[in-house]
Motif scaffolding. Structure first.
Motif: not given
Length: 191
Positions: A29-42
Motif C-alpha cells: 500500500l505504501a508503494a502504491l500510495a507513493a505511485r499515485l502521489g497520495v498519502a497512505l491513509p488516502s
C-alpha cells in the motif's frame, strides 16, 4: 480531500501496473500510495487494506485472463483449442509477471465480479475440455490437471528454473501435446 479521478478502479489498475514493474510480493500500500502521489491513509478511502487490495487485484486480473482464454478458445475445438488456450495462458503470464500470481487466488464469494471472472476462466477451460468429451467430475479433474501443468510450467519459467540446453518453447509445446494425448485418453469415472 480525495485526489480528483482517484477511485477504487483506478487504484486497482495502478496496483496491477505496479505489480508488473516491481513484482507481486513487493506490491505494498505504501508503494502504491507513493505511485499515485497520495498519502497512505488516502488509499483507505478506496480499498480497506492490503487484503482488500489483493482481492480486488485478483478479481481484475482473473477477468483479464478469462477474457484472453475465452478469446483464444473461441471457434476452436480439440487440440487446436487446447494449444490456443495454453498459448494465451503463457502469454498472459509472460506479459504480466507481477499480476499473474494474483490469478491463482480463489474468488471471494462475497465479490460477485470476482466470482463471475473465475467462472468465465473456468468456463473457457471447460469449453476446451468438452471438445475431448470431458464433462462433470472428469472435467473438474482434467481442469485441475491442465491448470497445474500450465501454472507449474510458467512459474518455473518465470523463476529461471529451466537451465537444460533445450529450447523452452519446444518443451512447452511438448507439454501441451502430452496434455492433448492425456485428455483424449482420459479415464472416465462414474459420478
Amino acid at each position: 480531500m480525495p485526489r480528483v479521478g482517484l477511485n477504487q478502479q483506478t487504484v486497482v489498475r495502478e496496483a496491477a501496473r505496479l505489480a508488473d514493474e516491481v513484482g507481486y510480493p513487493q506490491l505494498t500500500l505504501a508503494a502504491l500510495a507513493a505511485r499515485l502521489g497520495v498519502a497512505l491513509p488516502s488509499l483507505y478511502k478506496h480499498v480497506r487494506g492490503a487484503d482488500a487490495l489483493a482481492q480486488k487485484l485478483s478479481a481484475l486480473v482473473t477477468a483479464e485472463l478469462a477474457t484472453e482464454l475465452t478469446t483464444a478458445a473461441a471457434g476452436r475445438a480439440g487440440v487446436d483449442a487446447l494449444r490456443a488456450t495454453a498459448a494465451a495462458y503463457r502469454s498472459y503470464a509472460r506479459r504480466h509477471p507481477g499480476r499473474y500470481p494474483a490469478t491463482q487466488q480463489v474468488p471471494d464469494p462475497s465479490d460477485p465480479e470476482h466470482v463471475a471472472a473465475g467462472e468465465r476462466a473456468v468456463g473457457a477451460v471447460y469449453a476446451v475440455l468438452r471438445g475431448y468429451g470431458l464433462t462433470g467430475d472428469d472435467a473438474v479433474d482434467a481442469a485441475r490437471a491442465l491448470r497445474s501443468a500450465l501454472h507449474g510450467f510458467v512459474a518455473l519459467e518465470s523463476a529461471g528454473g529451466f537451465g537444460l540446453p533445450r529450447e523452452v518453447d519446444r518443451s512447452y509445446d511438448q507439454l501441451v501435446d502430452a496434455l492433448d494425448i492425456a485428455f483424449a485418453a482420459w479415464p472416465r469415472r462414474a459420478g
